[in-house]
Scaffold this motif. Structure first.
Motif, PDB file in Angstrom:
ATOM      1  N   ALA A 171      -9.006  15.221   2.622  1.00  0.00           N
ATOM      2  CA  ALA A 171      -8.487  16.372   3.368  1.00  0.00           C
ATOM      3  C   ALA A 171      -7.395  15.809   4.422  1.00  0.00           C
ATOM      4  CB  ALA A 171      -9.673  16.923   4.017  1.00  0.00           C
ATOM      5  N   ARG A 172      -7.521  14.895   4.940  1.00  0.00           N
ATOM      6  CA  ARG A 172      -6.492  14.164   6.152  1.00  0.00           C
ATOM      7  C   ARG A 172      -5.782  13.091   5.469  1.00  0.00           C
ATOM      8  NH1 ARG A 172      -8.241  15.443  12.106  1.00  0.00           N
ATOM      9  NH2 ARG A 172      -9.486  17.540  11.784  1.00  0.00           N
ATOM     10  N   ARG A 173      -5.289  13.059   4.483  1.00  0.00           N
ATOM     11  CA  ARG A 173      -4.770  12.109   3.454  1.00  0.00           C
ATOM     12  C   ARG A 173      -3.691  11.138   4.522  1.00  0.00           C
ATOM     13  NH1 ARG A 173      -3.990  11.004  -1.869  1.00  0.00           N
ATOM     14  NH2 ARG A 173      -5.701  12.550  -2.195  1.00  0.00           N
ATOM     15  N   THR A 174      -3.995   9.913   4.449  1.00  0.00           N
ATOM     16  CA  THR A 174      -3.196   8.914   5.197  1.00  0.00           C
ATOM     17  C   THR A 174      -3.353   7.482   4.267  1.00  0.00           C
ATOM     18  OG1 THR A 174      -3.162   7.813   7.469  1.00  0.00           O
ATOM     19  CG2 THR A 174      -5.395   7.993   6.438  1.00  0.00           C
ATOM     20  N   THR A 175      -2.533   6.846   4.648  1.00  0.00           N
ATOM     21  CA  THR A 175      -2.294   5.327   4.182  1.00  0.00           C
ATOM     22  C   THR A 175      -3.479   4.469   4.667  1.00  0.00           C
ATOM     23  OG1 THR A 175       0.127   5.450   4.047  1.00  0.00           O
ATOM     24  CG2 THR A 175      -0.902   3.371   3.534  1.00  0.00           C
ATOM     25  N   ALA A 176      -4.251   3.970   3.664  1.00  0.00           N
ATOM     26  CA  ALA A 176      -5.424   3.363   4.131  1.00  0.00           C
ATOM     27  C   ALA A 176      -5.488   1.970   3.322  1.00  0.00           C
ATOM     28  CB  ALA A 176      -6.733   4.165   3.757  1.00  0.00           C
ATOM     29  N   LEU A 177      -6.053   0.794   4.235  1.00  0.00           N
ATOM     30  CA  LEU A 177      -6.369  -0.584   3.685  1.00  0.00           C
ATOM     31  C   LEU A 177      -7.776  -0.910   4.054  1.00  0.00           C
ATOM     32  CD1 LEU A 177      -5.173  -3.197   2.486  1.00  0.00           C
ATOM     33  CD2 LEU A 177      -4.399  -3.623   4.740  1.00  0.00           C
TER      34      LEU A 177
ATOM     35  N   VAL B  61       1.125  -1.100   0.101  1.00  0.00           N
ATOM     36  CA  VAL B  61      -0.124   0.062  -0.066  1.00  0.00           C
ATOM     37  C   VAL B  61       0.993   1.245   0.152  1.00  0.00           C
ATOM     38  CG1 VAL B  61      -1.899   1.401   1.165  1.00  0.00           C
ATOM     39  CG2 VAL B  61      -1.746  -1.349   1.284  1.00  0.00           C
ATOM     40  N   PRO B  62       0.988   1.864  -1.248  1.00  0.00           N
ATOM     41  CA  PRO B  62       1.952   2.920  -1.139  1.00  0.00           C
ATOM     42  C   PRO B  62       1.354   4.034  -0.185  1.00  0.00           C
ATOM     43  CG  PRO B  62       1.306   2.334  -3.373  1.00  0.00           C
ATOM     44  CD  PRO B  62       0.422   1.568  -2.509  1.00  0.00           C
ATOM     45  N   GLY B  63       2.588   4.778   0.259  1.00  0.00           N
ATOM     46  CA  GLY B  63       2.399   5.952   1.369  1.00  0.00           C
ATOM     47  C   GLY B  63       1.234   6.865   0.865  1.00  0.00           C
ATOM     48  N   GLY B  64       0.024   7.146   1.617  1.00  0.00           N
ATOM     49  CA  GLY B  64      -1.115   7.992   1.228  1.00  0.00           C
ATOM     50  C   GLY B  64      -1.964   7.823   0.205  1.00  0.00           C
ATOM     51  N   SER B  65      -1.805   6.282  -0.078  1.00  0.00           N
ATOM     52  CA  SER B  65      -2.805   5.822  -1.169  1.00  0.00           C
ATOM     53  C   SER B  65      -3.843   4.890  -0.445  1.00  0.00           C
ATOM     54  CB  SER B  65      -2.116   4.839  -2.269  1.00  0.00           C
ATOM     55  OG  SER B  65      -1.608   3.672  -1.640  1.00  0.00           O
ATOM     56  N   PHE B  66      -4.876   4.506  -1.138  1.00  0.00           N
ATOM     57  CA  PHE B  66      -6.184   3.692  -0.580  1.00  0.00           C
ATOM     58  C   PHE B  66      -6.197   2.595  -1.342  1.00  0.00           C
ATOM     59  CE2 PHE B  66     -10.247   4.689   1.860  1.00  0.00           C
ATOM     60  CZ  PHE B  66     -10.812   3.378   1.667  1.00  0.00           C
ATOM     61  N   VAL B  67      -6.061   1.488  -0.769  1.00  0.00           N
ATOM     62  CA  VAL B  67      -5.949   0.084  -1.274  1.00  0.00           C
ATOM     63  C   VAL B  67      -7.204  -0.593  -0.599  1.00  0.00           C
ATOM     64  CG1 VAL B  67      -4.598  -1.983  -1.507  1.00  0.00           C
ATOM     65  CG2 VAL B  67      -3.754   0.105  -1.828  1.00  0.00           C
TER      66      VAL B  67
END
Length: 249
Positions: free
Chosen positions: A184-190, A41-47
């Motif tokens: 708005a609050r970008r984070t790495t998400a799974l 999961v790349p940093g700051g992406s949504f997988v």
């Protein structure tokens, strides 16, 4: 065997490599849940992880979270000092606390007095801050759970079918809200889901799993910006994925 769980440098991807996960069933027999699941999961992406019921999706989340330690493989989380937020299928709000109190209880020391006005406003909870969970619909309770997760400004966000059992209109509204607050609050998400429409709307990358014991069936990248994913594009994308991964839709 106990698998490895470690932290990488800030901004690094989440790396998951589970070569085997098994457990004892109620009959005492060994059940192999995961055969080989490896993805990034790349940093700051949504997988999103998607696959049949019982294929090991939630088990994978539990391994990433550190709740399951008996597995073969390794997990490298993206930030050594970052916080992890989890949104479960059930909102898990304390019934004797107001919505705002439930959210603030999750705040770590140092940001406990943070201004949450914008977050509550984006999620449509401004009028609900002083309400108790028993006064909320399931859709509103799930908004409160999202607010609690984003309030701590996590470096890693895990979502376990957060919109399951909602009617499609409510779920679609919550997916739009999730996209707004996550942008708005970008984070790495799974996220784990059974809903391919949901995955197509939200994800940068979709990881398809097989039946148990889980293996990677395929990984699909979505390059189209979320604001350009209108109804026509989504239907075209769903038909394409249905051809590539029959039975998922």
């Amino acid at each position: 065997m106990t698998g490895g769980l470690s932290n990488a440098a800030p901004g690094a991807p989440l790396r998951v490599s589970i070569t085997r996960k098994a457990f004892r069933g109620a009959d005492g027999k060994l059940v192999e849940a995961i055969a080989h699941v490896a993805f990034e999961v790349p940093g700051g992406s949504f997988v999103t992880l998607i696959g049949p019921s019982g294929c090991g999706k939630t088990t994978t989340l539990r391994i990433v979270l550190g709740l399951e330690t008996e597995f073969e493989g390794s997990v490298v989380r993206p930030d050594p000092d970052g916080r992890i937020a989890v949104v479960f299928q059930e909102p898990r709000l304390l019934p004797w606390r107001t919505v705002e109190e439930n959210v603030r209880l999750a705040l770590p020391e140092g940001i406990g007095t943070e201004d949450l006005d914008e977050l509550f406003d984006v999620l449509g909870l401004s009028e609900m801050r002083s309400r108790f969970p028993t006064e909320l619909s399931l859709g509103l309770a799930r908004r409160a759970a999202l607010a609690r997760a984003f309030a701590i400004r996590p470096s890693l966000l895990l979502l376990d079918e957060p919109f399951v059992s909602l009617d499609e209109m409510t779920a679609a509204r919550l997916r739009r809200l999730l996209t707004t607050v996550w942008s708005a609050r970008r984070t790495t998400a799974l996220m784990v889901t059974h809903n391919l429409r949901e995955a197509v709307q939200l994800s940068d990358r979709i990881v398809f799993l097989t039946e148990r014991p889980a293996k990677i069936r395929g990984i699909h990248e979505i390059k189209v910006a979320r604001e350009a994913r209108d109804a026509e594009w989504r239907e075209t994308e769903l038909r394409r994925l249905d051809r590539e991964f029959p039975g998922v839709l």
